[in-house]
Design a protein around this motif. Structure first.
Motif, PDB file in Angstrom:
ATOM      1  N   GLN A 143     139.360  57.006 -38.943  1.00 55.46           N
ATOM      2  CA  GLN A 143     137.985  57.401 -38.642  1.00 55.46           C
ATOM      3  C   GLN A 143     137.261  56.278 -37.901  1.00 55.46           C
ATOM      4  OE1 GLN A 143     136.586  60.580 -39.257  1.00 55.46           O
ATOM      5  NE2 GLN A 143     135.221  59.658 -37.735  1.00 55.46           N
ATOM      6  N   SER A 144     137.538  55.037 -38.298  1.00 57.26           N
ATOM      7  CA  SER A 144     136.918  53.900 -37.603  1.00 57.26           C
ATOM      8  C   SER A 144     137.407  53.813 -36.161  1.00 57.26           C
ATOM      9  CB  SER A 144     137.218  52.590 -38.347  1.00 57.26           C
ATOM     10  OG  SER A 144     138.571  52.196 -38.182  1.00 57.26           O
ATOM     11  N   GLN A 145     138.672  54.193 -35.933  1.00 64.24           N
ATOM     12  CA  GLN A 145     139.217  54.192 -34.573  1.00 64.24           C
ATOM     13  C   GLN A 145     138.578  55.285 -33.718  1.00 64.24           C
ATOM     14  OE1 GLN A 145     141.789  51.618 -33.746  1.00 64.24           O
ATOM     15  NE2 GLN A 145     140.417  51.174 -35.436  1.00 64.24           N
ATOM     16  N   ILE A 146     138.326  56.430 -34.337  1.00 67.75           N
ATOM     17  CA  ILE A 146     137.651  57.526 -33.633  1.00 67.75           C
ATOM     18  C   ILE A 146     136.211  57.125 -33.300  1.00 67.75           C
ATOM     19  CG2 ILE A 146     136.749  59.881 -33.896  1.00 67.75           C
ATOM     20  CD1 ILE A 146     139.272  60.459 -35.623  1.00 67.75           C
ATOM     21  N   ASP A 147     135.520  56.549 -34.280  1.00 68.78           N
ATOM     22  CA  ASP A 147     134.119  56.154 -34.085  1.00 68.78           C
ATOM     23  C   ASP A 147     133.962  55.090 -33.002  1.00 68.78           C
ATOM     24  OD1 ASP A 147     133.457  57.912 -36.094  1.00 68.78           O
ATOM     25  OD2 ASP A 147     133.307  56.372 -37.655  1.00 68.78           O
ATOM     26  N   SER A 148     134.956  54.212 -32.884  1.00 69.89           N
ATOM     27  CA  SER A 148     134.866  53.132 -31.896  1.00 69.89           C
ATOM     28  C   SER A 148     135.407  53.540 -30.529  1.00 69.89           C
ATOM     29  CB  SER A 148     135.622  51.899 -32.399  1.00 69.89           C
ATOM     30  OG  SER A 148     137.001  52.193 -32.576  1.00 69.89           O
ATOM     31  N   GLY A 149     135.940  54.772 -30.431  1.00 71.29           N
ATOM     32  CA  GLY A 149     136.414  55.265 -29.144  1.00 71.29           C
ATOM     33  C   GLY A 149     137.812  54.829 -28.768  1.00 71.29           C
ATOM     34  N   ILE A 150     138.538  54.201 -29.689  1.00 70.31           N
ATOM     35  CA  ILE A 150     139.897  53.752 -29.382  1.00 70.31           C
ATOM     36  C   ILE A 150     140.860  54.933 -29.348  1.00 70.31           C
ATOM     37  CG2 ILE A 150     141.846  52.385 -30.257  1.00 70.31           C
ATOM     38  CD1 ILE A 150     139.871  50.272 -31.103  1.00 70.31           C
ATOM     39  N   ILE A 151     140.652  55.910 -30.237  1.00 65.10           N
ATOM     40  CA  ILE A 151     141.426  57.146 -30.155  1.00 65.10           C
ATOM     41  C   ILE A 151     140.470  58.314 -29.945  1.00 65.10           C
ATOM     42  CG2 ILE A 151     143.314  56.246 -31.564  1.00 65.10           C
ATOM     43  CD1 ILE A 151     142.294  57.872 -33.898  1.00 65.10           C
ATOM     44  N   SER A 152     141.013  59.436 -29.545  1.00 59.39           N
ATOM     45  CA  SER A 152     140.203  60.577 -29.129  1.00 59.39           C
ATOM     46  C   SER A 152     139.308  61.107 -30.246  1.00 59.39           C
ATOM     47  CB  SER A 152     141.120  61.703 -28.644  1.00 59.39           C
ATOM     48  OG  SER A 152     140.373  62.875 -28.388  1.00 59.39           O
ATOM     49  N   ASP A 153     138.056  61.426 -29.892  1.00 55.82           N
ATOM     50  CA  ASP A 153     137.152  62.008 -30.878  1.00 55.82           C
ATOM     51  C   ASP A 153     137.398  63.507 -31.060  1.00 55.82           C
ATOM     52  OD1 ASP A 153     136.156  62.983 -28.526  1.00 55.82           O
ATOM     53  OD2 ASP A 153     134.176  62.051 -28.702  1.00 55.82           O
ATOM     54  N   ASN A 154     138.424  64.040 -30.387  1.00 59.88           N
ATOM     55  CA  ASN A 154     138.836  65.425 -30.624  1.00 59.88           C
ATOM     56  C   ASN A 154     139.595  65.571 -31.941  1.00 59.88           C
ATOM     57  OD1 ASN A 154     137.815  66.069 -28.131  1.00 59.88           O
ATOM     58  ND2 ASN A 154     139.796  66.092 -27.091  1.00 59.88           N
ATOM     59  N   LEU A 155     139.974  64.446 -32.519  1.00 61.17           N
ATOM     60  CA  LEU A 155     140.888  64.462 -33.661  1.00 61.17           C
ATOM     61  C   LEU A 155     140.158  64.344 -34.995  1.00 61.17           C
ATOM     62  CD1 LEU A 155     143.526  62.095 -32.068  1.00 61.17           C
ATOM     63  CD2 LEU A 155     143.780  64.555 -32.405  1.00 61.17           C
ATOM     64  N   ASP A 156     140.832  64.819 -36.040  1.00 59.51           N
ATOM     65  CA  ASP A 156     140.337  64.730 -37.412  1.00 59.51           C
ATOM     66  C   ASP A 156     141.124  63.628 -38.121  1.00 59.51           C
ATOM     67  OD1 ASP A 156     140.241  65.177 -40.308  1.00 59.51           O
ATOM     68  OD2 ASP A 156     139.207  67.052 -39.832  1.00 59.51           O
ATOM     69  N   ALA A 157     140.430  62.608 -38.616  1.00 61.54           N
ATOM     70  CA  ALA A 157     141.094  61.449 -39.227  1.00 61.54           C
ATOM     71  C   ALA A 157     141.964  61.848 -40.413  1.00 61.54           C
ATOM     72  CB  ALA A 157     140.050  60.423 -39.665  1.00 61.54           C
ATOM     73  N   ARG A 158     141.526  62.844 -41.181  1.00 63.38           N
ATOM     74  CA  ARG A 158     142.299  63.268 -42.353  1.00 63.38           C
ATOM     75  C   ARG A 158     143.630  63.888 -41.936  1.00 63.38           C
ATOM     76  NH1 ARG A 158     139.207  66.492 -46.933  1.00 63.38           N
ATOM     77  NH2 ARG A 158     138.276  64.418 -47.025  1.00 63.38           N
ATOM     78  N   ILE A 159     143.598  64.685 -40.872  1.00 64.16           N
ATOM     79  CA  ILE A 159     144.829  65.321 -40.389  1.00 64.16           C
ATOM     80  C   ILE A 159     145.786  64.275 -39.827  1.00 64.16           C
ATOM     81  CG2 ILE A 159     145.775  66.902 -38.658  1.00 64.16           C
ATOM     82  CD1 ILE A 159     143.214  68.574 -38.998  1.00 64.16           C
ATOM     83  N   VAL A 160     145.245  63.319 -39.083  1.00 62.94           N
ATOM     84  CA  VAL A 160     146.081  62.260 -38.501  1.00 62.94           C
ATOM     85  C   VAL A 160     146.725  61.423 -39.607  1.00 62.94           C
ATOM     86  CG1 VAL A 160     146.106  60.200 -37.056  1.00 62.94           C
ATOM     87  CG2 VAL A 160     144.708  62.160 -36.393  1.00 62.94           C
ATOM     88  N   ALA A 161     145.934  61.040 -40.612  1.00 60.66           N
ATOM     89  CA  ALA A 161     146.468  60.260 -41.733  1.00 60.66           C
ATOM     90  C   ALA A 161     147.557  61.041 -42.462  1.00 60.66           C
ATOM     91  CB  ALA A 161     145.343  59.891 -42.697  1.00 60.66           C
ATOM     92  N   GLY A 162     147.317  62.336 -42.676  1.00 58.19           N
ATOM     93  CA  GLY A 162     148.306  63.173 -43.351  1.00 58.19           C
ATOM     94  C   GLY A 162     149.586  63.308 -42.552  1.00 58.19           C
ATOM     95  N   ALA A 163     149.457  63.371 -41.217  1.00 55.85           N
ATOM     96  CA  ALA A 163     150.636  63.506 -40.362  1.00 55.85           C
ATOM     97  C   ALA A 163     151.521  62.263 -40.444  1.00 55.85           C
ATOM     98  CB  ALA A 163     150.200  63.751 -38.916  1.00 55.85           C
TER      99      ALA A 163
END
Length: 226
Positions: A152-172
């Motif tokens: 989520q911190s990576q999404i908020d800082s713009g390092i990874i796409s804000d199209n993504l859900d942090a919970r889904i990425v972590a689960g993957a």
């Protein structure tokens, strides 16, 4: 003076023997619980395989449930070390890749050091009814939640796409790593490769999975991920 010295030496020997006996019982318990499950592992079988009497198990662990919970004590210590890897906020994609790679490597290294513990944890996590409010689940969920916060911190800082859900990425990522561990014995038997026995394969697995998630997650297409 001499009597005090003899007493001190005897005390140290007793403590050393106690520790060795306790560790021996734990090692056997991890193996039997991971192979047979909690309900199918009798306390008599545990005592026999450990070459101790029932009184010793009761002395060190009170009962079978106490022994079972003690098996996960090291998981708590190890999980804190893994969580520390995610405490840093990366400032670049390269840094993100390094942190993800180290995170994956830490979990796999734990499996290499103590395969029975990790396999037992995976088995327990799948059960609908957990044994004795399964303590291992809490440690695993702490790691998962920390990974979610990290992304989520990576999404908020713009390092990874804000199209993504942090919970889904972590689960993957979690699913990838634990499935690889769970099927490691099958891979060894069928494909002659193993995370536990092949150091080069472990390094490649950690590096390539980290690369895929870091740069794959950076893609920002026109269409939103649904």
């Amino acid at each position: 003076m001499v009597n005090d010295l003899v007493y001190s030496i005897n005390e140290r020997l007793i403590m050393k023997n106690d520790l060795e006996t306790k560790e021996k019982i734990l090692k056997v318990a991890l193996r039997l619980f991971s192979q047979n499950g909690y309900n199918e592992t009798s306390i008599r079988k545990l005592a026999k395989e450990s070459s101790v009497n029932l009184a010793s198990i009761n002395y060190y662990f009170k009962n079978k449930l106490g022994l079972y919970k003690a098996c996960f004590h090291s998981l708590g210590q190890e999980s804190l070390q893994i969580i520390e890897k995610l405490d840093i906020t990366p400032a670049s994609r390269e840094h993100t890749e390094n942190i993800i790679r180290e995170f994956i490597s830490e979990i796999i290294d734990l499996y290499v050091r103590n395969p029975s513990l990790i396999l037992l944890t995976i088995t327990e996590m799948r059960k609908k009814v957990l044994v004795g409010n399964f303590v291992g689940e809490n440690h695993i969920m702490l790691i998962y939640k920390k990974l979610e916060i990290f992304f989520q911190s990576q999404i908020d800082s713009g390092i990874i796409s804000d199209n993504l859900d942090a919970r889904i990425v972590a689960g993957a990522i979690f699913g990838n790593v634990f499935n690889a561990i769970n099927f490691d014995e099958v891979q060894l038997e069928k494909l002659n490769i193993s995370l536990r026995t092949d150091e080069d394969y472990r390094k490649k697995y950690s590096s390539q999975l980290a690369y895929l998630y870091t740069y794959g997650l950076n893609y920002k297409g026109e269409d939103k991920c649904q």
